[in-house]
Design a protein around this motif. Structure first.
Motif, mmCIF file in Angstrom:
data_model
loop_
_atom_site.group_PDB
_atom_site.id
_atom_site.type_symbol
_atom_site.label_atom_id
_atom_site.label_comp_id
_atom_site.label_asym_id
_atom_site.label_seq_id
_atom_site.Cartn_x
_atom_site.Cartn_y
_atom_site.Cartn_z
ATOM 1 N N THR A 181 -17.216 -44.382 -12.018
ATOM 2 C CA THR A 181 -16.736 -45.195 -13.835
ATOM 3 C C THR A 181 -18.078 -44.715 -13.184
ATOM 4 O O THR A 181 -18.716 -44.891 -14.802
ATOM 5 C CB THR A 181 -16.579 -46.051 -13.516
ATOM 6 O OG1 THR A 181 -16.487 -46.758 -12.669
ATOM 7 C CG2 THR A 181 -14.920 -45.670 -13.312
ATOM 8 N N VAL A 229 -15.932 -47.483 -20.604
ATOM 9 C CA VAL A 229 -15.484 -46.912 -19.762
ATOM 10 C C VAL A 229 -15.439 -48.683 -18.755
ATOM 11 O O VAL A 229 -15.805 -49.304 -18.813
ATOM 12 C CB VAL A 229 -16.849 -46.241 -18.245
ATOM 13 C CG1 VAL A 229 -16.195 -45.924 -17.096
ATOM 14 C CG2 VAL A 229 -17.418 -45.329 -19.393
ATOM 15 N N ASP A 281 -13.865 -49.675 -15.720
ATOM 16 C CA ASP A 281 -13.425 -49.487 -14.217
ATOM 17 C C ASP A 281 -12.327 -50.404 -13.291
ATOM 18 O O ASP A 281 -12.500 -50.156 -12.314
ATOM 19 C CB ASP A 281 -14.641 -49.658 -13.133
ATOM 20 C CG ASP A 281 -15.782 -50.558 -12.756
ATOM 21 O OD1 ASP A 281 -15.414 -51.356 -13.969
ATOM 22 O OD2 ASP A 281 -16.947 -50.427 -12.574
ATOM 23 N N THR A 293 -11.124 -44.571 -18.917
ATOM 24 C CA THR A 293 -10.716 -44.589 -17.245
ATOM 25 C C THR A 293 -10.699 -43.878 -16.337
ATOM 26 O O THR A 293 -10.830 -42.569 -16.891
ATOM 27 C CB THR A 293 -10.147 -46.183 -16.750
ATOM 28 O OG1 THR A 293 -10.602 -46.834 -14.759
ATOM 29 C CG2 THR A 293 -8.546 -45.652 -16.594
#
Length: 338
Positions: free
Chosen positions: A146, A158, A160, A140
């Motif tokens: 992101t 990823v 977020d 993150t």
């Protein structure tokens, strides 16, 4: 347990605007100031820059809008650290206008190969990703960045929506205070819940926010009147051994269970039941560290009921059994056991 050495990679070591120093200052505050009354041995901290200044000479001219940062350690010192932290990188790197310095990428790879625990705060994740250390991992950064992180590094998963991600030997956090949450999480892992809680109290921040909590909160949900949820949560913290319910907490707050649920989720990013579980696990950790109570008594005092229930939740959320956790902190010389 020895906390080990921490090396912080200073990416932009020539012109450091004050607004880019927050994550760097957090790491320095947590790991750089000895706490002899909390732990017999504290961390050793080094700032490592791309252009070290062995003589410690001051800059001839202060950069516009900021100041010069000098350290005698170069990036080669990252490879000798137990933990390497990369705070925010310059916005020119995040925006794609400038690359992550190649010497930093090489130093980060070498540190990881040497067995260091790799950590990024906020946009420091771009440096870890460039070094390939986030490939195939969940990570993150601040939610504003992101999308860029995910597009530039498609091998990284990823997320977020969380404060921080602990993936074992690689940890990443969102921005600003989430970086502090991750630093305190590291102290918690290294020195235990008691030390991390006391340090958080000195820094006047929550003792423990789980990494899975939301990065941002829907502020359209109205806050409670008067002093807010604080008194209710403090009341509950003193009664974790009792069978508390959402109805009990709502009655104490003087609102309906539905309203209390919404208010707590707006204020903390988590539900009442998850908040209670986190608090009870934290209480169990402290009891395991500071007492010799049997596991059954620890589970009762922390409000987790049976020893089997304690073991199940502890293994799921902490990663080890209660006995293994107690053994890890036994005889560690961590402050007073009174």
């Amino acid at each position: 347990m020895r906390p080990g050495s921490v090396a912080i990679a200073v990416v932009d070591d020539v012109d450091v605007p004050p607004w880019d120093l927050y994550e760097l200052a957090i790491a320095c505050s947590v790991f750089g100031k000895p706490q002899p009354d909390l732990a017999d041995t504290w961390y050793t901290l080094r700032l490592c820059a791309t252009r070290p200044d062995p003589g410690g000479a001051a800059a001839e001219e202060e950069p516009p809008g900021g100041f010069a940062l000098r350290t005698r350690y170069g990036l080669d010192a990252l490879a000798t650290a137990d933990t390497v932290i990369v705070p925010s990188v310059p916005m020119s790197v995040v925006d794609g206008e400038a690359p992550v310095p190649s010497e930093l990428v090489a130093a980060l790879r070498l540190a990881a190969e040497s067995g260091a625990r790799m950590v990024s705060l906020c946009t420091g994740a771009f440096a870890l990703a460039e070094a390939g250390l986030l490939d195939g991992r969940r990570a993150t950064a601040h939610w504003m960045h992101t999308d860029d992180l995910a597009k530039r590094y498609p091998k990284v998963t990823v997320d977020d929506s969380v404060l921080y991600v602990d993936d074992g030997d690689v940890l990443t956090s969102a921005g600003m205070t989430a970086g502090l949450d991750l630093c305190l999480h590291l102290v918690r892992c290294d020195l235990g819940a008691r030390v991390a809680g006391q340090l958080a109290r000195r820094m006047v921040v929550p003792a423990h926010r789980a990494g899975g909590q939301a990065q941002f909160i829907d502020l359209s949900v109205p806050a409670t009147d008067d002093a807010g949820l604080g008194p209710v949560l403090e009341w509950a913290s003193e009664r974790l051994h009792e069978p508390l319910t959402v109805v009990d907490l709502a009655r104490r707050a003087g609102v309906s269970p539905r309203t209390f649920f919404r208010q707590l989720q707006a204020a903390t990013g988590t539900t009442p039941l998850k908040w209670l579980l986190n608090e009870r696990l934290a209480r169990a950790q402290t009891l395991l560290e500071t007492t010799t109570l049997p596991i059954e008594r620890v589970s009762e005092r922390s409000g987790l009921g049976s020893a089997a229930n304690l073991r199940r939740h502890f293994t799921l959320h902490v990663g080890v059994s209660p006995r293994e956790y107690r053994k890890a902190f036994a005889g560690a010389g961590v402050g007073s056991r009174a």
